[in-house]
Structures are given as C-alpha cells and as structure tokens.
Scaffold this motif. Structure first.
Motif, PDB file in Angstrom:
ATOM      1  N   ASN A 115      19.067  34.082  52.226  1.00 45.09           N
ATOM      2  CA  ASN A 115      17.885  34.871  51.858  1.00 45.09           C
ATOM      3  C   ASN A 115      16.851  33.913  51.259  1.00 45.09           C
ATOM      4  N   GLY A 116      16.136  33.200  52.129  1.00 39.98           N
ATOM      5  CA  GLY A 116      15.267  32.112  51.677  1.00 39.98           C
ATOM      6  C   GLY A 116      16.127  30.922  51.299  1.00 39.98           C
ATOM      7  N   SER A 117      15.511  29.729  51.253  1.00 40.27           N
ATOM      8  CA  SER A 117      16.347  28.572  50.885  1.00 40.27           C
ATOM      9  C   SER A 117      16.652  28.593  49.393  1.00 40.27           C
ATOM     10  N   GLN A 118      15.906  29.384  48.636  1.00 40.93           N
ATOM     11  CA  GLN A 118      16.196  29.503  47.201  1.00 40.93           C
ATOM     12  C   GLN A 118      17.631  29.992  46.989  1.00 40.93           C
ATOM     13  N   GLN A 119      18.091  30.900  47.871  1.00 46.95           N
ATOM     14  CA  GLN A 119      19.463  31.405  47.691  1.00 46.95           C
ATOM     15  C   GLN A 119      20.490  30.289  47.871  1.00 46.95           C
ATOM     16  N   GLY A 141      11.413  17.443  38.590  1.00 44.16           N
ATOM     17  CA  GLY A 141      12.217  18.115  39.615  1.00 44.16           C
ATOM     18  C   GLY A 141      11.697  19.514  39.896  1.00 44.16           C
ATOM     19  N   TYR A 142      12.171  20.084  41.001  1.00 41.57           N
ATOM     20  CA  TYR A 142      11.715  21.422  41.420  1.00 41.57           C
ATOM     21  C   TYR A 142      12.199  22.469  40.409  1.00 41.57           C
ATOM     22  N   LEU A 143      11.234  23.202  39.877  1.00 42.35           N
ATOM     23  CA  LEU A 143      11.530  24.175  38.829  1.00 42.35           C
ATOM     24  C   LEU A 143      12.506  25.263  39.291  1.00 42.35           C
ATOM     25  N   GLY A 185      17.835  16.485  45.515  1.00 37.54           N
ATOM     26  CA  GLY A 185      16.527  15.848  45.700  1.00 37.54           C
ATOM     27  C   GLY A 185      15.774  16.435  46.880  1.00 37.54           C
ATOM     28  N   ILE A 186      14.477  16.143  46.913  1.00 38.34           N
ATOM     29  CA  ILE A 186      13.605  16.657  47.982  1.00 38.34           C
ATOM     30  C   ILE A 186      12.935  15.441  48.632  1.00 38.34           C
ATOM     31  N   PRO A 187      13.589  14.838  49.642  1.00 38.68           N
ATOM     32  CA  PRO A 187      13.072  13.575  50.183  1.00 38.68           C
ATOM     33  C   PRO A 187      11.722  13.718  50.897  1.00 38.68           C
ATOM     34  N   GLN A 190       7.924  16.115  48.212  1.00 37.82           N
ATOM     35  CA  GLN A 190       8.623  16.712  47.067  1.00 37.82           C
ATOM     36  C   GLN A 190       7.754  17.711  46.315  1.00 37.82           C
ATOM     37  N   ASN A 191       8.378  18.760  45.833  1.00 40.81           N
ATOM     38  CA  ASN A 191       7.761  19.689  44.902  1.00 40.81           C
ATOM     39  C   ASN A 191       8.293  19.312  43.522  1.00 40.81           C
ATOM     40  N   PRO A 192       7.473  18.885  42.574  1.00 43.59           N
ATOM     41  CA  PRO A 192       6.036  19.069  42.492  1.00 43.59           C
ATOM     42  C   PRO A 192       5.140  17.903  42.930  1.00 43.59           C
ATOM     43  N   GLU A 218      20.094  17.851  49.926  1.00 41.54           N
ATOM     44  CA  GLU A 218      18.758  17.529  50.451  1.00 41.54           C
ATOM     45  C   GLU A 218      17.990  18.836  50.652  1.00 41.54           C
ATOM     46  N   ASP A 219      17.062  19.105  49.750  1.00 42.75           N
ATOM     47  CA  ASP A 219      16.218  20.295  49.898  1.00 42.75           C
ATOM     48  C   ASP A 219      15.083  19.918  50.837  1.00 42.75           C
ATOM     49  N   ASP A 220      15.096  20.531  52.021  1.00 46.07           N
ATOM     50  CA  ASP A 220      14.101  20.135  53.031  1.00 46.07           C
ATOM     51  C   ASP A 220      13.137  21.282  53.345  1.00 46.07           C
ATOM     52  N   ALA A 221      12.673  21.957  52.286  1.00 51.38           N
ATOM     53  CA  ALA A 221      11.758  23.085  52.479  1.00 51.38           C
ATOM     54  C   ALA A 221      10.473  22.660  53.192  1.00 51.38           C
ATOM     55  N   TYR A 222      10.088  21.368  53.034  1.00 47.51           N
ATOM     56  CA  TYR A 222       8.791  20.922  53.570  1.00 47.51           C
ATOM     57  C   TYR A 222       8.918  19.941  54.740  1.00 47.51           C
ATOM     58  N   GLY A 223      10.120  19.769  55.259  1.00 47.72           N
ATOM     59  CA  GLY A 223      10.352  18.760  56.302  1.00 47.72           C
ATOM     60  C   GLY A 223       9.446  18.901  57.514  1.00 47.72           C
ATOM     61  N   GLY A 247      17.244  24.456  54.298  1.00 46.62           N
ATOM     62  CA  GLY A 247      16.026  24.575  55.113  1.00 46.62           C
ATOM     63  C   GLY A 247      15.422  25.956  54.955  1.00 46.62           C
ATOM     64  N   SER A 248      14.174  26.094  55.436  1.00 53.28           N
ATOM     65  CA  SER A 248      13.444  27.338  55.157  1.00 53.28           C
ATOM     66  C   SER A 248      12.505  27.710  56.301  1.00 53.28           C
ATOM     67  N   PHE A 249      12.434  29.011  56.588  1.00 55.94           N
ATOM     68  CA  PHE A 249      11.404  29.493  57.515  1.00 55.94           C
ATOM     69  C   PHE A 249      10.132  29.898  56.766  1.00 55.94           C
ATOM     70  N   SER A 250      10.144  29.777  55.429  1.00 58.07           N
ATOM     71  CA  SER A 250       9.010  30.277  54.646  1.00 58.07           C
ATOM     72  C   SER A 250       7.713  29.552  54.964  1.00 58.07           C
ATOM     73  N   LYS A 251       7.788  28.254  55.182  1.00 50.76           N
ATOM     74  CA  LYS A 251       6.547  27.489  55.345  1.00 50.76           C
ATOM     75  C   LYS A 251       6.106  27.422  56.809  1.00 50.76           C
ATOM     76  N   ILE A 252       7.013  27.757  57.744  1.00 49.77           N
ATOM     77  CA  ILE A 252       6.600  27.680  59.150  1.00 49.77           C
ATOM     78  C   ILE A 252       6.466  29.055  59.797  1.00 49.77           C
ATOM     79  N   MET A 257       9.634  36.986  55.005  1.00 50.24           N
ATOM     80  CA  MET A 257      10.818  37.297  55.828  1.00 50.24           C
ATOM     81  C   MET A 257      12.100  36.895  55.104  1.00 50.24           C
ATOM     82  N   ARG A 258      11.956  36.058  54.077  1.00 46.88           N
ATOM     83  CA  ARG A 258      13.076  35.581  53.266  1.00 46.88           C
ATOM     84  C   ARG A 258      14.211  35.032  54.127  1.00 46.88           C
ATOM     85  N   LEU A 259      13.915  34.031  54.894  1.00 46.52           N
ATOM     86  CA  LEU A 259      14.953  33.407  55.712  1.00 46.52           C
ATOM     87  C   LEU A 259      15.014  31.912  55.456  1.00 46.52           C
TER      88      LEU A 259
HETATM   89  C1  LIG Z   1      11.368  22.557  47.141  1.00 49.16           C
HETATM   90  C2  LIG Z   1      11.566  24.007  47.377  1.00 49.16           C
HETATM   91  N1  LIG Z   1      12.785  24.444  47.680  1.00 49.16           N
HETATM   92  C3  LIG Z   1      13.028  25.740  47.901  1.00 49.16           C
HETATM   93  C4  LIG Z   1      12.020  26.675  47.828  1.00 49.16           C
HETATM   94  C5  LIG Z   1      12.347  28.110  48.076  1.00 49.16           C
HETATM   95  O1  LIG Z   1      11.707  28.591  49.200  1.00 49.16           O
HETATM   96  P1  LIG Z   1      12.248  29.797  50.084  1.00 49.16           P
HETATM   97  O2  LIG Z   1      13.275  30.518  49.295  1.00 49.16           O
HETATM   98  O3  LIG Z   1      11.057  30.628  50.352  1.00 49.16           O
HETATM   99  O4  LIG Z   1      12.828  29.173  51.316  1.00 49.16           O
HETATM  100  C6  LIG Z   1      10.720  26.271  47.507  1.00 49.16           C
HETATM  101  C7  LIG Z   1       9.634  27.243  47.407  1.00 49.16           C
HETATM  102  O5  LIG Z   1       8.479  26.949  47.396  1.00 49.16           O
HETATM  103  C8  LIG Z   1      10.492  24.895  47.272  1.00 49.16           C
HETATM  104  O6  LIG Z   1       9.281  24.428  46.943  1.00 49.16           O
END
Ligand SMILES: Cc1ncc(COP(=O)(O)O)c(C=O)c1O
Length: 409
Positions: A115-119, A141-143, A185-187, A190-192, A218-223, A247-252, A257-259
């Motif tokens: 349910n989103g990559s946050q899960q 680091g990512y909050l 890490g977010i290679p 990176q957020n932030p 490896e958090d690849d939300a922005y790959g 990985g995440s469909f949120s940014k693409i 949709m929370r995937l």
């Molecule tokens: C680095 C990073 N990981 C994970 C997420 C979570 O995103 P989502 O749950 O929408 O996939 C975010 C959200 O912005 C993010 O910046």
C-alpha cells in the motif's frame, strides 16, 4: 463544507487509565510535515514545503479509461479479495521493468505489492527489528522512514550524507561497532537532499558492507525520475543476497492509488508476506488491476519522459532564480532527479526563523531539522519544486530571498 478539510475534533474524553498507549508511541516523532502543511493550507501561501507530484502529470483520463475497462470486463473479480503477494501480472510487469531499465533479473516471486512504498518501511521494521536493535540511516534521512522505523524502537546510527553519497568510513565504523540489522538509504535523488550517490561511492559502500550480514534497504521512490534519463546501478546488483528494494507507483502514476512494492530475497519475502497478511490481508486489488490495465495500454516510457522533462524544467528554473537572487553564501544541491532542492544557509541564520518569517511573507519552506535523527541541521531547508507552476516558483523564490536577506543582516 469542504470534505477535504479535517472535521473539528469532538470533545476530549480523558482516558481514566494511565499508560493507555504503548510506550513506543511516545518515541515516534509526529509528522512535522503534516503539522506544517496545516499552516500552508492558506491558498495565499506559495508552498515549497510539501512533496506532491505535479498534478498536471497525473493522467486522470487514462486511468479513468483503464478503470472503466477493468470494471466492465471483470468487475466482480477485481472487487473480490485477493492474494497477499499481489496481482501476478503487475508483479511480472515490475520484474520486466527492472530487466529493461537496469538489466537486472528479478523474479515476480521476489516482489510483494504494498500500500504505497511507505508500507514497505513499516513491514521491514516489523520483520527485522526488536526494540534496541541498531540500524543505520543517512543523515539527513527521510522523515517517513524515521517515523516508520521508530515504532519498532531501534537505535538509529546516523551516517553523514556527503555530496557523493554516504560517508563510507563512518559506515564502516558503525558496521564494526554496532553491527546494525540494516542500512536504509535512498541512492537516487534522496529525500530530503536531492543527492544521487555516484557510481564510485555505490561501489565503496557495497565493499564496506560486503563482508557483513547487514542488509541494504534501497528506497527507490525516485529512481524513475532521473532527468538525465540515467538509471544508476541498484545495490541489488552489487549486494544481491542482502539488498531489499522498495519501489513506488506514486511518482509515475498517481500517489492516491497507493501502490508500491518491495523486492526481497525469498527467505525475507516469506516473513514480509506474513507481516503484510496480518496488517491488511492484501493491497487494494482494484487499484492493482487498474494500474496493470493502464500500464499495459500506455506508452509508459513517453509518460515518464514527460515527467522527467517537466521536473527538470522546474528544478532548473528554481536553481536559476536562486543563483540570480540569493546571497552567494547560500549553498544548494544540484539534483539530477526527484522533487527537492536542499539549501544550506550561512551561519547565524536559523531555518526555523526563516520558516516563521517566510510564512509572514506567504511562502512556505521546510526546515531541515526533523530529518536529523540526532539533532542538527539548524541552517538547512528542503524546498520542493515539483508542485508549483513557473510563476509561483519565481514569486516564491523572490519572497524567500527577501526573508533571507532580512535575517542575514
Ligand atoms: C523517499 C521516499 N520513500 C517513500 C515514500 C513513500 O511514498 P509512497 O508510499 O507514496 O510510495 C516517499 C514519499 O514521498 C519518499 O519520499
């Protein structure tokens, strides 16, 4: 009534019982970003504080068509319960995308839809962490990760993020002294900070981790959001047995949709599936079906290319305005992807002061402090460029420079 505005809280009924809530709740930071977003709800405020994708790049019509087709053809099936692992054709699509982008072999069995990559971060915390376990994390680091992992009460070991990536010597020392369960890490972008690890630094980090049992998360939300179109090597290609990718469909596609998904070696996957089943049985099946239908009828490379070009433009414009107007003593990162710039202010200017003064000038930025697990970052700011049109970027930066110049005197 605006249904999107939170309803007023009801009367408080003070619990009679002491220690009602688990002690872990007190150790978990509130989402500072959500608190800030309440302030920026005012439409007069230009907000660079959040992290929303550009709404013009969400293909609502295309997704509506896909939803219509799914419901017309297989509505009852798509609205049924489904498997915890997720819709196999969608997992196969993700596996194929790794092959195409990175030349990396991933089996659909190694992919769990979330349910989103946050899960994924919550599930990883759940299956790996006992209270007191050490984990390493980038500093800043990512909050959202700090929050998700905090619920499992680990001991955080921060690793300074340099311009090229995490400090390998510091990581080596933390590995040696604390033997953390994983390094998160977010290679890519990176957020932030917007920093992408260099190829050289990836190898150095992998070398340092190679001899240990510590996993790399490896958090690849922005790959997919690299403006140059580059797809740097994944840590899974460097540390195949001990890397998990989220990985995440949120940014693409669309965050609503929370995937998302996690790629994990089979023995870790077994644990993640149990944890996921206990949490929510499975991710929204209708959403998975719609996403797959959309992806299989869309030229996704062109769609992603449009997103990359739009963000490149927004990022370039923001940097150009900063370069033109800010005092030279303000330093900022030069991201090659993602949605954020990271500013370091000259000594003596506090980011919290900038935040307060900026709100008065009707522009919102995010102070960097909550991204530092061990304190610090008082002179840093995160600025989002993906969710403001050009005129707002120029006007918002003009307001911000007034604040910085005033405080710098
Ligand atoms: C680095 C990073 N990981 C994970 C997420 C979570 O995103 P989502 O749950 O929408 O996939 C975010 C959200 O912005 C993010 O910046």
């Amino acid at each position: 009534m605006n249904p999107e505005r939170p309803a007023k809280p009801g009367p408080t009924t003070k619990p009679h019982r002491k220690n009602l809530f688990a002690s872990r709740m007190a150790k978990t930071p509130k989402s500072f970003i959500r608190e800030i977003l309440k302030v920026t709800d005012d439409p007069r405020i230009i907000s660079f504080a959040g992290g929303l994708p550009n709404p013009d790049l969400i293909d609502a019509a295309g997704i509506a068509d896909a939803a219509g087709r799914v419901l017309a053809a297989e509505g009852r099936k798509a609205l049924q319960y489904s498997t915890t692992e997720g819709y196999l054709p969608l997992r196969t699509w993700i596996a194929e995308r790794y092959r195409k982008r990175l030349g990396m072999a991933v089996s659909p069995c190694e992919i769990l839809i979330t349910n989103g990559s946050q899960q994924c971060l919550d599930l990883i915390g759940k299956v790996f962490l006992n209270a007191g376990d050490p984990i390493a994390i980038e500093r800043p680091g990512y909050l959202g990760a700090i929050q998700a992992f905090s619920l499992y009460e680990p001991v955080f070991c921060p690793i300074t993020l340099q311009d090229d990536g995490p400090d390998p010597a510091m990581l080596a020392e933390v590995l040696e002294r604390h033997n953390p369960k994983f390094f998160y890490g977010i290679p890519n972008s990176q957020n932030p900070t917007g920093i992408t690890y260099t190829g050289e630094r990836r190898k150095e980090i992998a070398d340092v981790m190679q001899k240990t049992g510590t996993f790399f998360i490896e958090d690849d939300a922005y790959g997919e959001l690299n403006f140059t179109g580059r797809s740097p090597q994944s840590f899974r290609q460097l540390l195949p047995a001990t890397t998990l990718i989220t990985g995440s469909f949120s940014k693409i596609l669309a965050p609503g949709m929370r995937l998302g998904w996690v790629v994990a070696p089979v023995e870790v996957m077994e644990q993640l599936v149990i944890a996921k089943q206990a949490s929510d049985l499975h991710s929204n099946f209708l959403s998975q079906r719609i996403a797959y239908e959309y992806l299989s009828h869309t030229d996704i490379d062109s769609h992603i290319h449009r997103i990359q070009q739009a963000y490149r433009h927004q990022c370039d414009l923001m940097q150009a305005e900063i370069k033109k107007t800010f005092p030279a003593s303000v330093r900022y990162t030069r991201p090659e992807g993602g949605m954020f710039l990271w500013l370091t202010l000259p000594d003596g200017i506090s980011a919290n002061e900038v935040f307060d003064a900026a709100i008065k000038e009707e522009v919102a930025v995010l102070p960097g402090t909550p991204f530092y697990i061990d304190g610090g970052g008082n002179s840093t700011l995160r600025i989002n460029f993906s969710n403001a049109p050009d005129t707002m970027i120029c006007e918002g930066i003009a307001r911000l420079v007034r604040v910085i110049r005033k405080l710098g005197k």
